[in-house]
Design an enzyme around this catalytic site. Structure first.
Site, PDB file in Angstrom:
ATOM      1  N   GLY A  12       0.841  -1.190   0.000  1.00  0.00           N
ATOM      2  CA  GLY A  12       0.000   0.000   0.000  1.00  0.00           C
ATOM      3  C   GLY A  12       0.873   1.235   0.000  1.00  0.00           C
ATOM      4  CG  HIS A  55       2.631   2.403  13.566  1.00  0.00           C
ATOM      5  ND1 HIS A  55       2.972   1.622  12.497  1.00  0.00           N
ATOM      6  CD2 HIS A  55       2.023   3.490  13.043  1.00  0.00           C
ATOM      7  CE1 HIS A  55       2.596   2.205  11.363  1.00  0.00           C
ATOM      8  NE2 HIS A  55       2.029   3.346  11.672  1.00  0.00           N
ATOM      9  NE  ARG A  58      -2.663   1.179  14.287  1.00  0.00           N
ATOM     10  CZ  ARG A  58      -2.070   1.609  13.177  1.00  0.00           C
ATOM     11  NH1 ARG A  58      -2.349   2.796  12.685  1.00  0.00           N
ATOM     12  NH2 ARG A  58      -1.182   0.878  12.555  1.00  0.00           N
ATOM     13  CD  GLU A  67      13.778  -1.740  18.541  1.00  0.00           C
ATOM     14  OE1 GLU A  67      14.934  -1.373  18.198  1.00  0.00           O
ATOM     15  OE2 GLU A  67      13.069  -1.111  19.356  1.00  0.00           O
TER      16      GLU A  67
END
Lengths: 176, 176, 176
Positions: A12, A55, A58, A67
């Site tokens: 996207g 992020h 959320r 990571e």
């Protein structure tokens, strides 16, 4: 839409809702989620640090974060397991990191894609930015970057069980 | 997907797999292929020369190549015939060539599109880059270029039997 | 395709045919059309003035035009009514206007989107540019712009009855 057991590729544009869509797949499947972040959190007030915090808030506490700015294949191999979903956000940042540190991007992309010659041990979702639909960039590094990204997307899409293009938060199934 | 007998328009971003997809249509139809190249091969080590060599190797010896950096309509008219497929790669490079040589791009686009007011004598596939989905470019020439490309795509799409958008090597049928 | 009674969001790239597609929806429904222009017509020979004239000629005399470069929500509230269609062209220009005049874009976007928490009194079509599918822009303002646009599209798409992506003049239904 349900979560495929193997590899899902979510493409996207910027701010297309692709990360949120990918998170929703994991949540709807009621699976434990491992969030593999390719962003480097240097802290501070940078745009990137803000984005990472946004992020993280959320997603909430039910996710574990790993990571992997460079060793992405290794992280997926270590985390993929039945009954939990691995979400990588995002491939384009990983490619950027490789380029900035002068890695052999073609070779690393090929060995990354080879990971998925066999279906992974549990559902894996790779989120990536589609970056090839604007005017040809002026500078060589940006052109190389979109070449690397485009080639990697093609290779992964061929191996993925499902490929979804997200625009305005809405999924368009390209495969699966 | 099968090859339409008339005009097929294949759109996609940089490194989206649009050329390979178009070649695959011809090969699956087991037709002789004429590859109409709009790129100018100046030889040497340029990015463009590399790209041309890469595409040529992939297609293999069963294709005949015709170069048409400017006289594209004429080349298609000469080559289109029942039982063989003409693949043009790509329209956006042809537009670039016209602009660089100060042609009247609107007029040449219109007369090019008029070629397809009648169905061609054999299958013709036009490959082109979608370039209008990024930020408005700073410079006027780039803005004009994406205007020319966008208008040409609309006109051709209206006349085409089939229009396909390719992302990550996967086709999305817009028409036909 | 028929016109939805509530909110329709039409996304597309530059010169994708999105405005013409939106106008066609209104004309096919044989409704009176109110064209809400967010562009500022300073007259003269600028690219923008040319574009405005071109669009106006295409629409013809059956449309009424309202200019709303900044007070877009108010214009829609005033114009939406059963039996006539309101077409806004385009949201991305409205965002640009807000940014150029240093408005609080996040706050204005949120209150604009809140307009559509209830279905509008008549059909409303919002046209907007998809700008997030190219390379990350170099300058911060362009990055902020595509963030604002992307977020607004997501919020509106969630509330819309129908969302359509237009490429080469052809509609791809994302929702509805």
């Amino acid at each position: 839409m349900t979560l495929a057991p193997g590899l899902t590729l979510v493409l996207g544009g910027a701010r297309s809702g692709k990360s949120r869509y990918a998170e929703g797949l994991v949540e709807a499947a009621k699976l434990a989620g491992v969030y593999v972040a390719t962003a480097r959190d240097f802290g501070g007030d940078t745009e990137m640090a803000e984005r990472i915090r946004h992020h993280r808030e959320r997603r909430g506490a039910s996710w574990r974060t790993v990571e992997a700015p460079l060793e992405l294949g290794e992280a997926i191999r270590a985390e993929a397991a039945p009954g939990r979903a691995v979400l990588v956000d995002c491939l384009t940042l990983w490619l950027t990191n490789l380029m900035l540190e002068s890695h052999d991007v073609e070779a690393e992309s090929a060995s990354f894609a080879a990971l998925f010659s066999e279906p992974p041990a549990g559902p894996v979702i790779l989120v990536s930015n589609e970056v090839g639909l604007g005017i040809v960039p002026d500078n060589r590094m940006a052109r190389d970057f979109r070449d690397h990204a485009g080639r990697l997307h093609q290779t992964l899409a061929a191996k993925a069980e499902r490929v979804v293009f997200v625009a305005a938060g809405l999924p368009l199934v390209l495969k699966g």
